[in-house]
Design a protein around this motif. Structure first.
Motif, PDB file in Angstrom:
ATOM      1  N   PHE A 120      15.314  12.633 -18.247  1.00 10.89           N
ATOM      2  CA  PHE A 120      15.972  11.247 -18.720  1.00 10.89           C
ATOM      3  C   PHE A 120      17.159  11.598 -19.215  1.00 10.89           C
ATOM      4  O   PHE A 120      18.202  10.593 -19.193  1.00 10.89           O
ATOM      5  CB  PHE A 120      15.119  10.312 -19.553  1.00 10.89           C
ATOM      6  CG  PHE A 120      14.845  10.855 -20.938  1.00 10.89           C
ATOM      7  CD1 PHE A 120      15.922  10.672 -21.915  1.00 10.89           C
ATOM      8  CD2 PHE A 120      13.735  11.651 -21.361  1.00 10.89           C
ATOM      9  CE1 PHE A 120      15.650  11.256 -23.179  1.00 10.89           C
ATOM     10  CE2 PHE A 120      13.567  11.966 -22.849  1.00 10.89           C
ATOM     11  CZ  PHE A 120      14.638  11.921 -23.466  1.00 10.89           C
ATOM     12  N   GLN A 121      17.658  12.681 -19.662  1.00  9.92           N
ATOM     13  CA  GLN A 121      19.162  12.870 -20.333  1.00  9.92           C
ATOM     14  C   GLN A 121      19.846  13.119 -19.264  1.00  9.92           C
ATOM     15  O   GLN A 121      21.055  12.630 -19.620  1.00  9.92           O
ATOM     16  CB  GLN A 121      18.767  14.332 -21.242  1.00  9.92           C
ATOM     17  CG  GLN A 121      18.119  13.786 -22.467  1.00  9.92           C
ATOM     18  CD  GLN A 121      17.788  15.327 -23.398  1.00  9.92           C
ATOM     19  OE1 GLN A 121      18.235  16.316 -22.813  1.00  9.92           O
ATOM     20  NE2 GLN A 121      17.172  15.063 -24.350  1.00  9.92           N
ATOM     21  N   LEU A 128      25.294  10.281 -15.177  1.00 17.16           N
ATOM     22  CA  LEU A 128      25.767  10.089 -13.852  1.00 17.16           C
ATOM     23  C   LEU A 128      25.695   8.370 -13.378  1.00 17.16           C
ATOM     24  O   LEU A 128      25.966   8.168 -12.266  1.00 17.16           O
ATOM     25  CB  LEU A 128      25.317  10.902 -12.685  1.00 17.16           C
ATOM     26  CG  LEU A 128      25.517  12.497 -12.952  1.00 17.16           C
ATOM     27  CD1 LEU A 128      24.351  13.027 -12.181  1.00 17.16           C
ATOM     28  CD2 LEU A 128      26.716  12.738 -12.458  1.00 17.16           C
ATOM     29  N   VAL A 129      25.377   7.722 -14.456  1.00 22.54           N
ATOM     30  CA  VAL A 129      25.139   6.522 -14.349  1.00 22.54           C
ATOM     31  C   VAL A 129      25.674   5.376 -15.275  1.00 22.54           C
ATOM     32  O   VAL A 129      25.675   5.945 -16.240  1.00 22.54           O
ATOM     33  CB  VAL A 129      23.678   5.853 -14.014  1.00 22.54           C
ATOM     34  CG1 VAL A 129      23.071   6.642 -12.501  1.00 22.54           C
ATOM     35  CG2 VAL A 129      22.731   6.210 -15.206  1.00 22.54           C
ATOM     36  N   GLN A 167      18.088  16.987 -30.987  1.00 24.94           N
ATOM     37  CA  GLN A 167      18.405  17.709 -29.926  1.00 24.94           C
ATOM     38  C   GLN A 167      19.479  17.462 -29.112  1.00 24.94           C
ATOM     39  O   GLN A 167      20.567  18.245 -28.931  1.00 24.94           O
ATOM     40  CB  GLN A 167      17.065  18.015 -28.965  1.00 24.94           C
ATOM     41  CG  GLN A 167      15.944  18.425 -29.681  1.00 24.94           C
ATOM     42  CD  GLN A 167      16.140  19.978 -29.831  1.00 24.94           C
ATOM     43  OE1 GLN A 167      16.737  20.822 -28.876  1.00 24.94           O
ATOM     44  NE2 GLN A 167      15.664  20.573 -30.768  1.00 24.94           N
ATOM     45  N   LEU A 168      19.695  16.252 -29.181  1.00 25.64           N
ATOM     46  CA  LEU A 168      20.782  15.564 -28.297  1.00 25.64           C
ATOM     47  C   LEU A 168      22.102  15.845 -29.008  1.00 25.64           C
ATOM     48  O   LEU A 168      23.128  15.950 -28.697  1.00 25.64           O
ATOM     49  CB  LEU A 168      20.695  14.178 -27.895  1.00 25.64           C
ATOM     50  CG  LEU A 168      19.819  13.847 -26.781  1.00 25.64           C
ATOM     51  CD1 LEU A 168      19.397  12.372 -26.551  1.00 25.64           C
ATOM     52  CD2 LEU A 168      20.603  14.114 -25.364  1.00 25.64           C
ATOM     53  N   LYS A 169      22.212  15.570 -30.373  1.00 31.61           N
ATOM     54  CA  LYS A 169      23.230  15.758 -31.244  1.00 31.61           C
ATOM     55  C   LYS A 169      23.757  17.056 -31.281  1.00 31.61           C
ATOM     56  O   LYS A 169      24.916  17.527 -31.309  1.00 31.61           O
ATOM     57  CB  LYS A 169      22.819  15.327 -32.784  1.00 31.61           C
ATOM     58  CG  LYS A 169      22.868  13.892 -32.950  1.00 31.61           C
ATOM     59  CD  LYS A 169      22.631  13.420 -34.261  1.00 31.61           C
ATOM     60  CE  LYS A 169      22.761  11.832 -34.269  1.00 31.61           C
ATOM     61  NZ  LYS A 169      22.283  11.347 -35.676  1.00 31.61           N
ATOM     62  N   PHE A 171      26.186   3.020 -27.784  1.00 32.33           N
ATOM     63  CA  PHE A 171      25.462   4.054 -27.493  1.00 32.33           C
ATOM     64  C   PHE A 171      24.758   4.112 -26.265  1.00 32.33           C
ATOM     65  O   PHE A 171      24.774   3.579 -25.330  1.00 32.33           O
ATOM     66  CB  PHE A 171      24.080   3.822 -28.464  1.00 32.33           C
ATOM     67  CG  PHE A 171      24.247   3.691 -30.015  1.00 32.33           C
ATOM     68  CD1 PHE A 171      24.210   5.008 -30.636  1.00 32.33           C
ATOM     69  CD2 PHE A 171      24.352   2.689 -30.366  1.00 32.33           C
ATOM     70  CE1 PHE A 171      24.702   4.916 -31.910  1.00 32.33           C
ATOM     71  CE2 PHE A 171      24.760   2.417 -31.845  1.00 32.33           C
ATOM     72  CZ  PHE A 171      24.889   3.617 -32.814  1.00 32.33           C
ATOM     73  N   LYS A 172      24.604   5.584 -25.842  1.00 37.76           N
ATOM     74  CA  LYS A 172      24.104   5.902 -24.537  1.00 37.76           C
ATOM     75  C   LYS A 172      22.629   6.058 -24.441  1.00 37.76           C
ATOM     76  O   LYS A 172      21.981   5.754 -23.426  1.00 37.76           O
ATOM     77  CB  LYS A 172      24.848   7.344 -24.220  1.00 37.76           C
ATOM     78  CG  LYS A 172      24.717   7.632 -22.739  1.00 37.76           C
ATOM     79  CD  LYS A 172      25.313   6.993 -21.558  1.00 37.76           C
ATOM     80  CE  LYS A 172      25.323   7.389 -20.249  1.00 37.76           C
ATOM     81  NZ  LYS A 172      25.703   6.263 -19.292  1.00 37.76           N
TER      82      LYS A 172
END
Length: 470
Positions: free
Chosen positions: A48-49, A54-55, A75-77, A106-107
């Motif tokens: 999902f990340q 790409l969208v 983890q994303l940060k 926010f993404k």
């Protein structure tokens, strides 16, 4: 190099996709509904990340646990993504207000099934572009929605506002019944399905029946104090998790207990300490484990019979994420089947509870919070008799699920093969260390633990203090 592999390298630092990842991501980008069932450690978060880059639009991830949300946000940060937030009770009033006013910036937005029922949150969501929706740990829809979190079932109504938005459902294990529940609740339209084998060749299975509870405790204490972890000891109650932790701590083991009655901050701290190697063992109820990012768990021990084969596979699957040899041990006594059923039934309403709830004002009756929450949901959609019939069926199914797992241990057939058959799979290649019914050598599976001088001194002082205090 294609665009997907380019993003994989640039954003995530991997040179190649694992089995199934690329195909799943392509379907998500194409706007298809997707059900992806991959074992723990197979990179479900990437699914999902990566497509998010790409969208157009924001990705909304519905997650079952606060600790899991927080971990994924962190983890994303760490990867450098700043446009990420978890909307939950950890946010102060001011922080929540800021996030809601700036939702479109926010993404990635992580949230819970309960938050999806918040009117203002939904109003703000309707003003932004949603790329796709993710149901993380989607088996919870089936396993928890009917049991104690009916807001999982309310996702079905919530999704009607996002009919044109595709949904990605992720989980580690799911039977045909669970997959059917996921499809139905999430209104999936001919979803692309990727189902990876649940077999984990590097996990050996060990099952032992013991005479009584005292013998069981002695076996568990002996195993943990003489062999290496890291490991998780799963038990059924808060009291037992605390008991085991104290016994092991007195013997020099770096251990903590974990259960749902603890403060959220304490639970997150223990999870972090375990992941960082500051704890070797965690004695826990089934509240622990989902979302744990620890590759080197060598042992999973159950001191009871879990409430279903799916739950058992989910819990033992937290071992051996690094692919190295690990062991899943389960010890039980003859009375544990009835105990498992009793624990599973604790929050389910009896016929009389249902009748009382339907015929009285909810403020007039005193029922457990979980029971009240469940009945409040079903009162909106079913009649009194339909609700009575529903819970009779649920109880019967629970008993059959417990019996199905117990029956695996009552014959001379391979444990691994039976687990696979439950998910309509067949064993293609038997590992050298399979289970204690067939090929299995404990010396090849577990490393013996060597006590350090510090531990020996700790044990000596504990022994002397106990002698003085008793």
């Amino acid at each position: 190099m294609d665009r997907l592999t380019e993003v994989l390298q640039q954003k995530f630092g991997y040179s190649a996709f694992r089995d199934g990842q690329k195909e799943i991501i392509e379907q998500v980008i194409a706007g298809k509904d997707v059900i992806a069932i991959l074992p723990t450690g197979m990179g479900k978060s990437l699914l999902f990340q990566l497509p998010a880059y790409l969208v157009e639009g924001t990705v909304v991830i519905v997650s079952p646990l606060l600790s899991l949300m927080q971990d994924q946000v962190e983890q994303l940060k760490i990867m450098g993504e700043k446009r990420v937030v978890a909307i939950n009770s950890f946010l102060s009033f001011e922080e929540k207000e800021f996030v809601l006013r700036n939702l479109s910036t926010f993404k990635f937005i992580f949230t819970s099934p309960e938050m999806l029922q918040n009117e203002r949150f939904n109003r703000m969501l309707s003003t932004i572009q949603i790329a796709y929706i993710v149901a993380d740990e989607a088996h919870c829809i089936s396993q928890w929605g009917f049991d104690f979190r009916p807001d999982y079932l309310r996702i079905s109504s919530w999704l009607k506002s996002f009919k044109e938005t595709n949904v990605l459902a992720l989980t580690a294990t799911a039977t045909k019944k669970v997959v059917s529940d996921i499809k139905s609740t999430l209104h999936m339209k001919e979803p692309y399905e990727f189902i990876h084998s649940i077999d984990r060749p590097s996990i050996a299975y060990e099952v032992k029946e013991l005479e009584n509870q005292q013998e069981k405790v002695q076996w568990i204490i002996g195993r943990i104090t003489t062999t290496n972890g890291p490991g998780i000891l799963y038990t059924q109650s808060r009291k037992k998790s605390e008991f085991y932790a104290e016994e092991l701590r007195n013997r020099g083991i770096r251990v903590a207990f974990y259960h749902a009655k603890m403060e959220q901050d304490d639970r997150i701290l223990i999870q972090q300490q375990f992941q960082q190697g500051k704890l070797d063992w965690v004695c826990a109820t089934n509240a622990f484990g989902m979302g744990i990012h620890k590759d080197n768990i060598r042992q999973i021990i159950h001191d009871h019979i879990p409430t279903s084969i799916a739950s058992y596979v989910q819990e033992v699957g937290r071992a051996a994420r690094d692919g190295n040899q690990s062991l899943a041990s389960l010890v039980y006594t003859s009375s544990d089947v009835e105990q498992a059923y009793y624990v599973a039934m604790q929050d389910f309403p009896e016929d009389a509870d249902i009748q009382l709830f339907y015929r009285s004002e909810s403020t007039e009756i005193q029922l457990p919070e979980t029971t009240t929450r469940i009945l409040s949901y079903w009162k909106e959609v079913l009649s009194e008799q339909e609700t009575i019939d529903l819970f009779r069926n649920i109880k019967q199914k629970k008993w059959l699920e417990i019996q199905s797992l117990f029956s695996l241990f009552q014959n001379d057939l391979c444990i691994r093969e039976q687990l696979l058959n439950n998910f309509d799979e067949y064993l293609e290649k038997r590992p050298s260390n399979c289970c204690n019914v067939c090929s299995f050598d404990i010396r090849d599976v577990l490393e013996q633990r060597n006590q350090t001088e510090v531990e020996k001194q700790q044990l000596n002082w504990v022994y002397r203090l106990n002698e003085l205090l008793h």
